[in-house]
Every structure is written in C-alpha cells, then in structure tokens.
Design a protein around this motif. Structure first.
Motif, PDB file in Angstrom:
ATOM      1  N   ILE A 143       0.999  -1.138  -0.050  1.00 28.79           N
ATOM      2  CA  ILE A 143      -0.041  -0.161   0.003  1.00 28.79           C
ATOM      3  C   ILE A 143       0.829   1.285   0.050  1.00 28.79           C
ATOM      4  O   ILE A 143       0.718   2.210  -0.872  1.00 28.79           O
ATOM      5  CB  ILE A 143      -1.054   0.088   1.229  1.00 28.79           C
ATOM      6  CG1 ILE A 143      -2.017  -1.396   1.001  1.00 28.79           C
ATOM      7  CG2 ILE A 143      -1.941   1.434   1.472  1.00 28.79           C
ATOM      8  CD1 ILE A 143      -2.774  -1.333   2.210  1.00 28.79           C
ATOM      9  N   ARG A 171     -10.519   4.801  -0.645  1.00 28.27           N
ATOM     10  CA  ARG A 171     -10.559   4.261  -1.852  1.00 28.27           C
ATOM     11  C   ARG A 171     -10.609   2.667  -1.652  1.00 28.27           C
ATOM     12  O   ARG A 171     -11.144   1.797  -2.343  1.00 28.27           O
ATOM     13  CB  ARG A 171      -9.761   5.063  -2.937  1.00 28.27           C
ATOM     14  CG  ARG A 171     -10.418   6.118  -3.540  1.00 28.27           C
ATOM     15  CD  ARG A 171      -9.359   6.529  -4.696  1.00 28.27           C
ATOM     16  NE  ARG A 171      -7.918   6.699  -3.775  1.00 28.27           N
ATOM     17  CZ  ARG A 171      -7.052   6.825  -4.666  1.00 28.27           C
ATOM     18  NH1 ARG A 171      -7.079   7.231  -5.899  1.00 28.27           N
ATOM     19  NH2 ARG A 171      -5.565   6.960  -4.024  1.00 28.27           N
ATOM     20  N   ASN A 172      -9.529   2.351  -0.912  1.00 25.69           N
ATOM     21  CA  ASN A 172      -9.286   0.940  -0.788  1.00 25.69           C
ATOM     22  C   ASN A 172      -9.651   0.155   0.473  1.00 25.69           C
ATOM     23  O   ASN A 172      -9.554  -0.968   0.614  1.00 25.69           O
ATOM     24  CB  ASN A 172      -7.917   0.799  -0.986  1.00 25.69           C
ATOM     25  CG  ASN A 172      -6.725   1.448   0.150  1.00 25.69           C
ATOM     26  OD1 ASN A 172      -7.486   1.676   1.394  1.00 25.69           O
ATOM     27  ND2 ASN A 172      -5.527   1.325   0.157  1.00 25.69           N
ATOM     28  N   GLN A 228      -8.724   0.039   3.344  1.00 20.22           N
ATOM     29  CA  GLN A 228      -7.706  -0.462   4.166  1.00 20.22           C
ATOM     30  C   GLN A 228      -7.528   0.699   5.559  1.00 20.22           C
ATOM     31  O   GLN A 228      -6.208   0.991   5.489  1.00 20.22           O
ATOM     32  CB  GLN A 228      -6.491  -0.898   3.266  1.00 20.22           C
ATOM     33  CG  GLN A 228      -6.675  -1.639   2.320  1.00 20.22           C
ATOM     34  CD  GLN A 228      -6.593  -3.272   2.691  1.00 20.22           C
ATOM     35  OE1 GLN A 228      -6.216  -3.254   3.726  1.00 20.22           O
ATOM     36  NE2 GLN A 228      -7.014  -3.962   1.625  1.00 20.22           N
TER      37      GLN A 228
END
Lengths: 252, 232
Positions: free
Chosen positions: B13, B187-188, B190
């Motif tokens: 990431i 967006r992710n 995480q």
C-alpha cells in the motif's frame, strides 16, 4: 586643585517610599582626582553612584558633569557615554565574547566602524592585562577577569569620569588584587574616579580624599592620612575600627 | 493470529500510494515550517509588545495571547473557515490552515519568548544603559539576543509539536498527510493499514526533526546558556 570641578553633586536627596536613602549629599570631584566613598551597607553609597548616571533619579538636588546638569538633562544617553560605570556584579553581556563586550558600546552607541572598534577593544583589553581571552564568553572567565573586561568596556568609551560600585565585593579574595591593580594604574594615569569600596589599602594609597557616608549623609570627608590617623567624628572612628577588624590594617 | 499479523503488511500500500503520501507530507512540512517561521516573528513582536509596550499595546498583546491560548485550535480553524464567509471574507482551506496555524503558534511562541525576556537580568539593562544605549537599542542588542537563545529549546519543541499538530488541518480539508491518508483509505478501505502508514511517517519525521533540532541546538550553543557540560 584649581579650575572648575568635573563633577558637582549638590544637595541630592532620594527616598524609596518612607526610607530616606540620600539626605542632602554634596560633593565635588576635580579632573584627575580619585575619591573613595566608604560607609555601612544600606547608607546610600550605591544610590549616590547610580544617581550620578541617572540609573536612579534623585528627588531633589543637582548633579553637574562639567556644564551639563544630569538629573534634568534631555539626552541622558549622551551623558552616560561620558561616565564609565563598573558594577559590583560585572554586568557583562552574557551572549557576547570579551572582545564583543568591549566593542558593543563603540559600534552601537558611538557608531564606530567595526574594524576600528576591534582594534580599540583589543587595546583596552590589553590595557587591563587581558590579552588572549578576547574570544571567551563571560561564563568562561574568572571573576577578576570579568571585572577587568567590564573596566575595559567602560574605558573604551573614553569617559571623563569612572564610577566604581564596590568593584571587588563579589570577588574571591585572591582575585581582588588584579582588579585593584588596574584601578590603581588608572588613578595614576589621572583618570577621574569615584569609588565605593571597603578596600582600605586601596583607599589609603590611591585616593585623594575619603568620604564617609552614613544614613544618607556625608559624615566626614578628608584626606586618607587624616581619616585613618585622626578622624573628626566618633562614628567614623567606630566604622573604621570595624573595617580594620574585618579587613585588616589595610596598609600598602 | 496470522490474520492479525497480516494487517501489518503495509509495504504494498505504501509503494502504490507513495506519490499521494509524499504530496501530503510535503504540505505538512510546508505548513509546519511556514507556521513556525511567521509564528516566530509574530510571537517575538507580541512578546516585545507585552513586555516593553506602553499600557494599551501591552494589554492588546496580552489579550491576543490569552484569547488564542484560551480557545481550541479547532474552533479557531472553524471560525476562519466557516464564520468569516458571511462577512465577505472567503478563504480557501489551504489559506485557513496557514493563517490559523500562524496565528495560533504566534500566541504560544509569544509566551516562550516573554518568559525568556523576563529571565534576562536587570543587570543587563543597567550595564547597557550605563554605556549610553537607549531602551530599544538595549532590547535589540542585549535583551533579545539572550532571550532568543533561552527560547531555542522551547521553539524546537514547538516545531516538533507543529509537525504533528498540522494534522488537525484535515478537518477543514487542507491537503496534508492525514487528509491524503483518508483519501487513500476511502478508496481501498484499508483504514488500519493506511493510518498505520501515516502514523509511521509522522513518527519518522518527528524523530528526524528531533535529531536535527538537537544538532542545531548544539551548533548555536554559547557557554553560559544552559547546555553546559556541568548540567549533564
């Protein structure tokens, strides 16, 4: 000594609240003379000296440096340049080296070019026996060195009058001599000096006159010979006796 | 257990969002440095006004410092961002962040500097006056140079604090490191990993800044100004 006195203190009075510190003090100092002020602590000696360059403003009286009356004059900074002041606690600027301490008055007050100021400062440090410590900071100097830098700083301004406010009282006994030697030399070179001190040896050998102040009043002022041999007043006698007890005979 | 540890796999990431994170970091630095720089100048002026100004000036400086110190930074940012537009003063989030942090930091730095000014002894004034210096000459050539040296540790501390504290700018949407982290995470999804990365970046820059600041402190050290060997 003929001619007009350099310094004339006329009937100066000062109180802090109810406490009368100076109760009508008058004295004169001719060019080239050295006078020593003695007296018990808290009797206004320091206040008198501070009045002379207006670090303390007297309530009454006049103080004349030649043609200038100090208490009411407009430009006190110009007068202070002519009066060197040496403090009991040195008053060196902690953030400046010895050389810079001596220079700052020259560059910032007298607006002397830096190069010239460096030269002058070196000369003055040399004169008080301090070559080689130019780049040290006050924290790195001994008390005696600090006080000599302070004297050099005052001398660099080429004052007409030097005031010494117990210049050796904060020093270790073995360091007092080096400061007194410098002061003695100054007196011999005909600097005009007013000195508050308990160093009777210095007073006896250097001063033209000794002034005994108590409770804000001049009790007696006379030559050192007479002061030590045969003072007029009982109080003077008692005080000198006490000093002798504390500091020894005070001969040369 | 394995599942728990897997959460700490953040390298992917970090690499894939490197550009965005660095953009945020750059803004964070910019904000902290600008706030520090102008905050220091304003802070010193406030301290001078408070210590040496005539009554009204001194009172105004005190009022400013107390007002800023007495209200939350967040509230100050909100006021600049939301409460001014109705009066025709419309500032972007970035401007509000800069302005807010400068005004806020100035108040704290004014107090550090004032403390240092008051630590400069009476004897320094008397000595300067006895040479024929005026009041403001004494302040600029004698008092301030000493006060500033005494202030250095506090200022350094303020800078390190600012580095982290600028993350509050995220509330008004200024594009700092934390805002960029939030953007990436939204967006992710995480969140844990992204905020962990952000936290680590903050830790690294704060440690680096602390180290550099220590170097600077030793560089500008003067005997007698508090970092002597005897104190160690």
């Amino acid at each position: 000594m003929a001619g007009k006195p350099l310094l004339r203190v006329v009937n100066v009075k000062k109180s802090f609240g109810d406490k009368v510190v100076l109760d009508g003090v008058s004295l004169t100092l001719n060019k080239g003379e050295t006078k020593v002020i003695i007296g018990p602590s808290g009797t206004g000696k320091s206040t008198l000296l501070k009045s002379i360059n207006r670090l303390v403003v007297p309530d009454e009286g006049e103080i004349w440096l030649e043609e200038t009356e100090i208490i009411r004059c407009k430009n006190i900074n110009a007068v202070r340049q002519k009066i060197g002041y040496v403090f009991q606690d040195f008053g060196l600027f902690h953030h400046l080296t010895a050389l810079e301490n001596v220079m700052i008055g020259l560059t910032k007050v007298k607006k002397m070019p830096k190069k010239e100021a460096v030269e002058k400062a070196r000369y003055e440090l040399n004169r008080v026996g301090l070559s080689g410590i130019e780049d040290l900071y006050p924290a790195q100097l001994s008390g005696g060195q600090k006080q000599r830098v302070a004297i050099a700083r005052a001398l660099a301004m080429e004052p007409k009058l030097m005031l010494f406010d117990e210049p050796t009282s904060a020093l270790d006994p073995e360091l007092i001599g080096e400061v007194l030697a410098v002061m003695k030399e100054l007196a011999e070179s005909k600097m005009t000096m007013l000195v508050v001190t308990h160093e009777m040896g210095f007073a006896r050998s250097v001063s033209d006159e000794i002034i005994f102040i108590e409770k804000g009043k001049i009790v007696e002022q006379t030559s050192p010979e007479k002061m030590f041999r045969d003072p007029e007043h009982q109080r003077t006698r008692e005080f000198l006796f006490k000093l002798k007890d504390l500091y020894g005979e005070g001969g040369e | 257990m394995l599942e728990f540890l897997r959460q700490f796999l953040i390298v992917d990431i970090f690499i894939s969002n490197f550009g965005t994170l660095m953009k945020g970091l750059a803004f964070t630095f910019e904000l902290a440095i600008v706030a520090m720089f102008f905050g220091t100048i304003l802070g010193v002026l406030l301290a001078l006004g408070r210590s040496f100004g005539k009554r009204l000036l001194s009172w105004l400086c005190t009022a400013y410092v107390e007002l800023i110190r007495g209200t939350p930074l967040l509230a100050q940012l909100f006021i600049l961002y939301f409460a001014l537009p109705p009066y025709g003063i419309r500032l972007s989030a970035v401007s509000v962040a800069f302005l807010g942090f400068i005004l806020n930091s100035a108040a704290y730095q004014a107090e550090y500097t004032r403390g240092s000014i008051e630590a400069v002894g009476e004897d320094q004034f008397k000595a300067a006056y006895s040479l024929g210096m005026g009041k403001w000459q004494t302040i600029f050539y004698v008092v301030l140079p000493q006060a500033i040296r005494w202030s250095i540790p506090a200022w350094m501390n303020e800078f390190i604090y600012l580095l982290k504290c600028t993350s509050i700018a995220y509330i008004i949407g200024a594009p700092d490191l934390l805002t960029q982290g939030k953007f990436i995470a939204s967006r992710n999804y995480q969140f844990f990993r992204v905020y962990l990365i952000v936290a680590i970046i903050y830790l690294v820059i704060v440690l680096a800044a602390t180290w550099i600041v220590g170097k600077i402190e030793r560089k500008v050290q003067i005997p007698g100004f508090g970092y002597d060997k005897a104190r160690r």
